[in-house]
Design a protein around this motif. Sequence first.
Motif, PDB file in Angstrom:
ATOM      1  N   THR A  22      47.811  30.204  45.582  1.00 26.98           N
ATOM      2  CA  THR A  22      47.214  29.472  46.703  1.00 26.98           C
ATOM      3  C   THR A  22      46.236  30.360  47.470  1.00 26.98           C
ATOM      4  O   THR A  22      45.256  29.854  48.016  1.00 26.98           O
ATOM      5  N   PHE A  23      46.485  31.675  47.495  1.00 24.15           N
ATOM      6  CA  PHE A  23      45.541  32.583  48.150  1.00 24.15           C
ATOM      7  C   PHE A  23      44.189  32.522  47.442  1.00 24.15           C
ATOM      8  O   PHE A  23      43.138  32.494  48.080  1.00 24.15           O
ATOM      9  N   SER A  24      44.217  32.516  46.106  1.00 23.36           N
ATOM     10  CA  SER A  24      42.970  32.431  45.337  1.00 23.36           C
ATOM     11  C   SER A  24      42.226  31.153  45.670  1.00 23.36           C
ATOM     12  O   SER A  24      41.022  31.170  45.902  1.00 23.36           O
ATOM     13  N   GLU A  25      42.956  30.052  45.680  1.00 28.93           N
ATOM     14  CA  GLU A  25      42.333  28.753  45.980  1.00 28.93           C
ATOM     15  C   GLU A  25      41.734  28.737  47.377  1.00 28.93           C
ATOM     16  O   GLU A  25      40.601  28.297  47.567  1.00 28.93           O
ATOM     17  N   GLU A  26      42.495  29.211  48.357  1.00 26.10           N
ATOM     18  CA  GLU A  26      42.037  29.175  49.747  1.00 26.10           C
ATOM     19  C   GLU A  26      40.795  30.035  49.968  1.00 26.10           C
ATOM     20  O   GLU A  26      40.007  29.759  50.868  1.00 26.10           O
ATOM     21  N   HIS A  27      40.604  31.054  49.141  1.00 24.33           N
ATOM     22  CA  HIS A  27      39.453  31.938  49.292  1.00 24.33           C
ATOM     23  C   HIS A  27      38.323  31.598  48.319  1.00 24.33           C
ATOM     24  O   HIS A  27      37.350  32.332  48.215  1.00 24.33           O
ATOM     25  N   GLY A  28      38.475  30.483  47.607  1.00 23.20           N
ATOM     26  CA  GLY A  28      37.420  30.026  46.707  1.00 23.20           C
ATOM     27  C   GLY A  28      37.245  30.888  45.465  1.00 23.20           C
ATOM     28  O   GLY A  28      36.170  30.908  44.866  1.00 23.20           O
ATOM     29  N   LEU A  29      38.306  31.584  45.075  1.00 26.64           N
ATOM     30  CA  LEU A  29      38.227  32.437  43.886  1.00 26.64           C
ATOM     31  C   LEU A  29      38.502  31.630  42.627  1.00 26.64           C
ATOM     32  O   LEU A  29      39.064  30.534  42.681  1.00 26.64           O
ATOM     33  N   ASP A  30      38.137  32.169  41.511  1.00 27.08           N
ATOM     34  CA  ASP A  30      38.378  31.544  40.214  1.00 27.08           C
ATOM     35  C   ASP A  30      39.867  31.689  39.899  1.00 27.08           C
ATOM     36  O   ASP A  30      40.319  32.745  39.467  1.00 27.08           O
ATOM     37  N   THR A  31      40.634  30.620  40.097  1.00 31.76           N
ATOM     38  CA  THR A  31      42.086  30.708  39.932  1.00 31.76           C
ATOM     39  C   THR A  31      42.483  30.946  38.484  1.00 31.76           C
ATOM     40  O   THR A  31      43.473  31.632  38.221  1.00 31.76           O
ATOM     41  N   ALA A  32      41.714  30.407  37.531  1.00 32.97           N
ATOM     42  CA  ALA A  32      42.032  30.645  36.115  1.00 32.97           C
ATOM     43  C   ALA A  32      41.881  32.128  35.779  1.00 32.97           C
ATOM     44  O   ALA A  32      42.727  32.713  35.097  1.00 32.97           O
ATOM     45  N   ALA A  33      40.813  32.746  36.279  1.00 36.91           N
ATOM     46  CA  ALA A  33      40.608  34.178  36.039  1.00 36.91           C
ATOM     47  C   ALA A  33      41.693  34.997  36.732  1.00 36.91           C
ATOM     48  O   ALA A  33      42.194  35.982  36.183  1.00 36.91           O
ATOM     49  N   SER A  34      42.081  34.566  37.920  1.00 37.63           N
ATOM     50  CA  SER A  34      43.139  35.253  38.658  1.00 37.63           C
ATOM     51  C   SER A  34      44.457  35.176  37.898  1.00 37.63           C
ATOM     52  O   SER A  34      45.152  36.181  37.725  1.00 37.63           O
ATOM     53  N   ASP A  35      44.801  33.992  37.414  1.00 34.31           N
ATOM     54  CA  ASP A  35      46.033  33.816  36.643  1.00 34.31           C
ATOM     55  C   ASP A  35      46.010  34.655  35.370  1.00 34.31           C
ATOM     56  O   ASP A  35      47.024  35.250  34.994  1.00 34.31           O
ATOM     57  N   GLN A  36      44.848  34.719  34.724  1.00 34.65           N
ATOM     58  CA  GLN A  36      44.713  35.508  33.500  1.00 34.65           C
ATOM     59  C   GLN A  36      44.914  37.000  33.794  1.00 34.65           C
ATOM     60  O   GLN A  36      45.582  37.711  33.046  1.00 34.65           O
ATOM     61  N   THR A  37      44.360  37.459  34.894  1.00 36.39           N
ATOM     62  CA  THR A  37      44.512  38.863  35.279  1.00 36.39           C
ATOM     63  C   THR A  37      45.972  39.186  35.559  1.00 36.39           C
ATOM     64  O   THR A  37      46.493  40.212  35.124  1.00 36.39           O
ATOM     65  N   VAL A  38      46.656  38.304  36.274  1.00 32.93           N
ATOM     66  CA  VAL A  38      48.066  38.520  36.594  1.00 32.93           C
ATOM     67  C   VAL A  38      48.908  38.549  35.316  1.00 32.93           C
ATOM     68  O   VAL A  38      49.834  39.352  35.199  1.00 32.93           O
ATOM     69  N   ALA A  39      48.570  37.711  34.342  1.00 36.40           N
ATOM     70  CA  ALA A  39      49.345  37.634  33.102  1.00 36.40           C
ATOM     71  C   ALA A  39      49.056  38.801  32.156  1.00 36.40           C
ATOM     72  O   ALA A  39      49.845  39.074  31.247  1.00 36.40           O
ATOM     73  N   ASP A  40      47.961  39.507  32.361  1.00 34.62           N
ATOM     74  CA  ASP A  40      47.561  40.607  31.482  1.00 34.62           C
ATOM     75  C   ASP A  40      48.527  41.786  31.623  1.00 34.62           C
ATOM     76  O   ASP A  40      48.824  42.231  32.732  1.00 34.62           O
ATOM     77  N   THR A  41      49.010  42.311  30.519  1.00 29.74           N
ATOM     78  CA  THR A  41      49.941  43.445  30.572  1.00 29.74           C
ATOM     79  C   THR A  41      49.294  44.682  31.186  1.00 29.74           C
ATOM     80  O   THR A  41      49.996  45.519  31.754  1.00 29.74           O
ATOM     81  N   ALA A  42      47.984  44.795  31.110  1.00 27.20           N
ATOM     82  CA  ALA A  42      47.303  45.933  31.734  1.00 27.20           C
ATOM     83  C   ALA A  42      47.491  45.891  33.249  1.00 27.20           C
ATOM     84  O   ALA A  42      47.608  46.935  33.899  1.00 27.20           O
TER      85      ALA A  42
END
Length: 90
Positions: A22-42
């Motif tokens: 929801t933070f990503s959404e509220e700040h107009g960020l790309d939520t799909a890219a954010s989710d992908q980054t969070v899921a990345d093992t790196a």
Amino acid sequence: MMLKTLAEWDDQQVSKLDLFGTFSEEHGLDTAASDQTVADTATTTRIGEDVAEGNAMQVRGTSMFCVDGEKRELNSLTDVTDVLSRAIAN
């Protein structure tokens, strides 16, 4: 936003991924890219490294910063900008 909601997610043993989304959404960020980054093992690896470094420096909470390998207690914006300015200059 994260600091305002700290009590909702700090020191939790359950995922708060939805809340952070929801933070990503509220700040107009790309939520799909954010989710992908969070899921990345790196990302998980980097977070683990940061936690280990913080533990080694005995960082115990929010608003504690490490700059150039030194623990700093910064309580105001001026504290932050002064420390960062000195670090950049060196």
